[in-house]
Design a protein around this motif. Structure first.
Motif, PDB file in Angstrom:
ATOM      1  N   PRO A 343       0.791  -1.242   0.000  1.00 21.49           N
ATOM      2  CA  PRO A 343       0.000   0.000   0.000  1.00 21.49           C
ATOM      3  C   PRO A 343       0.819   1.286   0.000  1.00 21.49           C
ATOM      4  CG  PRO A 343      -0.804  -1.537   1.681  1.00 21.49           C
ATOM      5  CD  PRO A 343       0.433  -2.141   1.102  1.00 21.49           C
ATOM      6  N   LEU A 344       1.954   1.301   0.734  1.00 24.71           N
ATOM      7  CA  LEU A 344       2.726   2.539   0.831  1.00 24.71           C
ATOM      8  C   LEU A 344       4.203   2.289   0.605  1.00 24.71           C
ATOM      9  CD1 LEU A 344       1.025   3.915   4.040  1.00 24.71           C
ATOM     10  CD2 LEU A 344       1.072   5.099   1.850  1.00 24.71           C
ATOM     11  N   ARG A 345       4.869   3.253  -0.035  1.00 29.93           N
ATOM     12  CA  ARG A 345       6.318   3.162  -0.202  1.00 29.93           C
ATOM     13  C   ARG A 345       6.931   4.412   0.412  1.00 29.93           C
ATOM     14  NH1 ARG A 345       6.785   3.305  -5.773  1.00 29.93           N
ATOM     15  NH2 ARG A 345       7.329   5.500  -5.805  1.00 29.93           N
ATOM     16  N   ILE A 346       7.965   4.206   1.199  1.00 30.60           N
ATOM     17  CA  ILE A 346       8.686   5.364   1.741  1.00 30.60           C
ATOM     18  C   ILE A 346      10.067   5.392   1.109  1.00 30.60           C
ATOM     19  CG2 ILE A 346       9.793   6.267   3.824  1.00 30.60           C
ATOM     20  CD1 ILE A 346       7.348   5.627   5.375  1.00 30.60           C
ATOM     21  N   LEU A 380       0.854   8.692   8.355  1.00 27.44           N
ATOM     22  CA  LEU A 380       0.735   7.313   7.878  1.00 27.44           C
ATOM     23  C   LEU A 380      -0.553   6.666   8.392  1.00 27.44           C
ATOM     24  CD1 LEU A 380       4.436   6.131   8.265  1.00 27.44           C
ATOM     25  CD2 LEU A 380       3.213   6.633   6.126  1.00 27.44           C
ATOM     26  N   LYS A 381      -0.855   6.930   9.662  1.00 24.55           N
ATOM     27  CA  LYS A 381      -2.093   6.364  10.227  1.00 24.55           C
ATOM     28  C   LYS A 381      -3.300   6.833   9.418  1.00 24.55           C
ATOM     29  CE  LYS A 381      -0.793   5.638  14.952  1.00 24.55           C
ATOM     30  NZ  LYS A 381      -0.464   6.545  16.041  1.00 24.55           N
ATOM     31  N   ASN A 382      -3.342   8.133   9.150  1.00 24.79           N
ATOM     32  CA  ASN A 382      -4.478   8.675   8.396  1.00 24.79           C
ATOM     33  C   ASN A 382      -4.503   8.143   6.971  1.00 24.79           C
ATOM     34  OD1 ASN A 382      -5.300  10.123  10.578  1.00 24.79           O
ATOM     35  ND2 ASN A 382      -4.231  11.999   9.970  1.00 24.79           N
ATOM     36  N   THR A 383      -3.310   8.046   6.365  1.00 25.55           N
ATOM     37  CA  THR A 383      -3.261   7.583   4.974  1.00 25.55           C
ATOM     38  C   THR A 383      -3.745   6.136   4.881  1.00 25.55           C
ATOM     39  OG1 THR A 383      -1.356   9.000   4.713  1.00 25.55           O
ATOM     40  CG2 THR A 383      -1.778   7.481   2.921  1.00 25.55           C
ATOM     41  N   GLU A 386      -7.358   6.185   4.944  1.00 27.21           N
ATOM     42  CA  GLU A 386      -7.836   6.730   3.671  1.00 27.21           C
ATOM     43  C   GLU A 386      -7.770   5.675   2.567  1.00 27.21           C
ATOM     44  OE1 GLU A 386      -6.075  10.926   3.853  1.00 27.21           O
ATOM     45  OE2 GLU A 386      -5.863  10.265   1.744  1.00 27.21           O
ATOM     46  N   ILE A 387      -6.661   4.912   2.533  1.00 23.09           N
ATOM     47  CA  ILE A 387      -6.504   3.884   1.491  1.00 23.09           C
ATOM     48  C   ILE A 387      -7.616   2.844   1.639  1.00 23.09           C
ATOM     49  CG2 ILE A 387      -5.027   2.014   0.630  1.00 23.09           C
ATOM     50  CD1 ILE A 387      -2.600   3.672   1.507  1.00 23.09           C
ATOM     51  N   LYS A 388      -7.841   2.400   2.888  1.00 24.55           N
ATOM     52  CA  LYS A 388      -8.891   1.400   3.113  1.00 24.55           C
ATOM     53  C   LYS A 388     -10.237   1.919   2.602  1.00 24.55           C
ATOM     54  CE  LYS A 388      -9.411  -0.928   6.988  1.00 24.55           C
ATOM     55  NZ  LYS A 388      -9.346  -1.289   8.426  1.00 24.55           N
TER      56      LYS A 388
END
Ligand code: PR8
Length: 475
Positions: A343-346, A380-383, A386-388
Motif C-alpha cells: 500500500p505505501l512506499r517510503i 501514515l495512520k491517516n493515509t 484513507e486507502i482502506k
C-alpha cells in the motif's frame, strides 16, 4: 484523480488474475494435482492476516476455535440423506491404510458437519449447554468437476473457515443467522469487498439446510462469485445425529443449528477487485507489509541517508514494514513492490535526509509527497485509513455500476451481453419460470433480495409479484 489505469484488469481479467497472483508471489500454480496450489511466503503472510481478522471477528462474538479431524467414518458421513446426496460426487475417500484395505472407508471432509455433529451429541445435554458456537479454519477437499481456478474453484480449499452453532430455540438460531450475516458484512467491509446478499432458491440451498443466505460479489469480468454462505439447518441434522437436550420445561428436544463458511474466495476477490494494470493493490488491513522502505543511496551520501533511515525506522515501529536494501536500482524496486501491491512506499534519499523528511508514495492512486518526520506517524495512520476507504468505495462503485434492473428477458439479455453483472428483476417464485430464466439467459438465479420489495411482473410468465430476484452469469 486516479493516475492508475484499470483497463487491462477489466478487459482480460482471467489472464490478469493468473498472471498477477503468480508474479506477485501469492501462489505457485504448477503443483501437479489439478485444483491444488502452493502458497508462497508472500501469499501465506497475506492469508495469515486475513485469517487473523476472521478469528478476531469470531472470538469477539463468543465463538470458540476448535480443530476436528480431517477424516470422517463412512457411517457418519452417510447419515444425513440430503447432505450425502449433495456431496456424493465431490468426496475423496481413503480406502487403504498402507496395503491393507480399511474395514470402514473414511471420507476426507468436504465440510465438517458429519465430523462435528456426532461430538455435539455427546457435549449437549441441557439447554444450559447452549448456545454452542465453534469454528475452525482448515483445509477441505471437494472433487470439483467444473473447471478449477486458483483461489476460486479449488479441489483443496485451503482457507475454509467454518462455524457451527447449536441453540435451544428456533428464534435463537434465527438470531444466529443474523449475527453471522453481520460478521461477514464486517469482514468484507474491512477488506473492501462489496457484496449483494440473496436467499438462494430451494433447489440451490446447502444440502441438508432449511435455507441458505449467500453473499455474492462481481468480478472484474462481470461474472458473480459466491464468497460466503450462511445456512439455517433447523433440526435437520440434530434429528439425524441425536443432538438432544432437556429444555427449560424438562422436556427432551432437538437442537436448532446453523453453520456458515468462507473460503479462499475472500482472498481471490480482494486481489481481483482492488488490482489494476500495474498488478495487485492490497489493503493495509491484510497486506504482508503495509509499507516498503527504499533507501536511495548516492555515492558519498550513504552515511547521511543511513543515519536518517535509523530515525525513520523508530517512527515506523508500529507498522508492518519491509526494508528493501537490495543492490538494485530504485526504479526496479519501485516496480517490484508496485506489482506486489504494497500500500505505501517510503523513499529515503539525500534530499529527504537534508529536509528531515521522507517521500511517501501511495500505491492505490500513484500520488507522492514529502512528509516531515514530526508529522510522519500521524500522516501514515491517516493515509492507511484513507486507502482502506478509497479501496472500499472504489469497489462498491464498481458493484453499483455492474448492477442493473431489467423488466423483460430481452432487456436482461442485452445487459448481459453488454457488461454482465447482477440484474435485479421480478420473479413469481415458480420453478418452471426459474428454469426458463436460467435456460434462456444462461444465468444463475442468485436468489431473492430479502431487503428489497418492489411491485413488478415475473419476467418469465408476467404474473404480478413483489419479490426482487438477483440473477447473474456466475463462476
Ligand atoms: C458449507 N458447511 O460448506 P458451502 N473452492 C473455493 N471456495 C469454495 C469452493 C471451492 N471449490 N466450494 C465452496 N467454496 C457449510 C458452511 C460449513 C460452513 C466456498 O457451505 O458449501 C464458497 O464461497 O456453501 C461457499 O460459500 C463457502 O465456501 C462455504 O461452502
Amino acid at each position: 484523480m486516479d493516475k492508475i489505469k484499470r483497463e487491462r484488469w477489466k478487459r482480460k481479467f482471467g489472464e490478469w488474475f493468473s498472471e498477477n497472483i503468480e508474479n506477485a508471489g501469492i501462489i505457485d500454480i504448477r503443483y501437479p494435482i489439478k485444483g491444488t496450489y502452493v502458497w508462497l511466503p508472500y501469499g501465506f503472510k497475506l492469508r495469515k492476516h486475513l485469517i487473523d481478522l476472521l478469528r478476531r471477528l469470531h472470538n469477539e462474538t463468543g465463538h470458540e476455535e476448535t480443530l476436528f479431524p480431517l477424516l470422517i467414518p463412512e457411517q457418519e458421513f452417510m447419515k444425513e440423506a440430503k447432505h450425502v446426496k449433495g456431496f456424493e460426487n465431490e468426496v475423496y475417500w481413503v480406502t487403504h491404510g498402507g496395503i491393507e484395505e480399511l474395514n470402514v472407508k473414511l471420507a476426507i471432509r468436504p465440510t465438517s458437519e458429519t465430523a462435528i455433529y456426532p461430538m455435539f451429541a455427546l457435549w449437549i445435554r441441557s439447554h444450559k449447554d447452549m448456545p454452542l458456537k465453534i469454528y475452525q479454519v482448515v483445509n477441505v477437499f471437494r472433487y470439483e468437476t467444473k473447471s478449477t481456478k486458483p483461489l476460486i474453484r479449488l479441489r483443496e480449499i485451503t482457507t475454509f473457515k467454518e462455524a457451527h452453532t447449536a441453540h435451544a430455540t428456533k428464534e435463537d438460531a434465527e438470531k444466529q443467522v443474523k449475527e453471522a450475516i453481520s460478521i461477514y458484512k464486517k469482514f468484507f467491509d474491512e477488506l473492501g469487498i462489496p457484496y449483494i446478499i440473496s436467499k438462494r432458491p430451494e433447489w440451490d440451498k446447502f444440502p441438508g439446510a432449511e435455507y441458505t443466505t449467500a453473499f455474492d460479489t462481481i468480478m472484474p469480468d462481470g461474472k458473480s462469485l459466491q464468497i460466503a454462505t450462511v445456512h439455517n439447518l433447523a433440526q435437520n441434522f440434530s434429528k439425524t445425529f441425536e443432538i438432544k437436550f432437556e429444555d427449560v420445561n424438562g422436556e427432551q428436544n432437538y437442537a436448532y443449528q446453523t453453520c456458515y463458511g468462507i473460503s479462499d474466495r475472500a482472498i481471490a476477490s480482494h486481489l481481483a477487485l482492488h488490482g489494476d494494470d500495474l498488478g495487485l493493490c492490497l489493503s493495509p488491513e491484510v497486506a504482508p507489509f503495509q509499507i516498503v522502505v527504499v533507501p536511495i543511496l548516492y555515492e558519498g551520501k550513504e552515511e547521511a541517508v543511513n543515519a536518517h533511515l535509523k530515525k525513520v525506522l523508530k517512527i515506523l515501529e508500529n507498522f508492518r514494514i519491509h526494508i528493501d536494501d537490495r543492490n538494485e536500482t530504485p526504479g526496479s524496486k519501485f516496480y517490484y513492490w508496485e506489482k506486489k501491491g504494497v500500500p505505501l512506499r517510503i523513499e529515503i534519499g539525500p534530499k529527504d535526509a537534508e529536509a528531515n523528511a521522507v517521500t511517501v508514495a501511495i500505491r492505490s492512486n500513484g500520488k507522492k509527497e514529502q512528509v516531515k518526520l514530526e508529522a510522519l506517524s500521524l500522516h501514515l495512520k491517516n493515509t492507511i485509513l484513507e486507502i482502506k476507504n478509497t479501496l472500499r468505495e472504489r469497489a462498491w462503485s464498481f458493484l453499483s455500476e455492474m448492477t442493473s434492473s431489467a423488466l423483460s428477458l430481452e432487456e436482461a439479455e442485452k445487459i448481459l451481453k453488454r457488461k454482465g453483472g447482477i440484474i435485479k428483476t421480478s420473479w413469481c417464485g415458480k420453478k418452471e419460470c426459474a428454469e426458463k430464466i436460467e435456460n434462456e439467459l444462461n444465468v444463475r438465479l442468485l436468489g431473492i433480495n430479502e431487503e428489497e420489495r418492489k411491485k413488478g411482473k415475473c419476467i418469465a410468465c408476467g404474473e404480478e409479484t413483489e419479490s426482487v430476484l438477483n440473477i447473474a452469469k456466475a463462476y
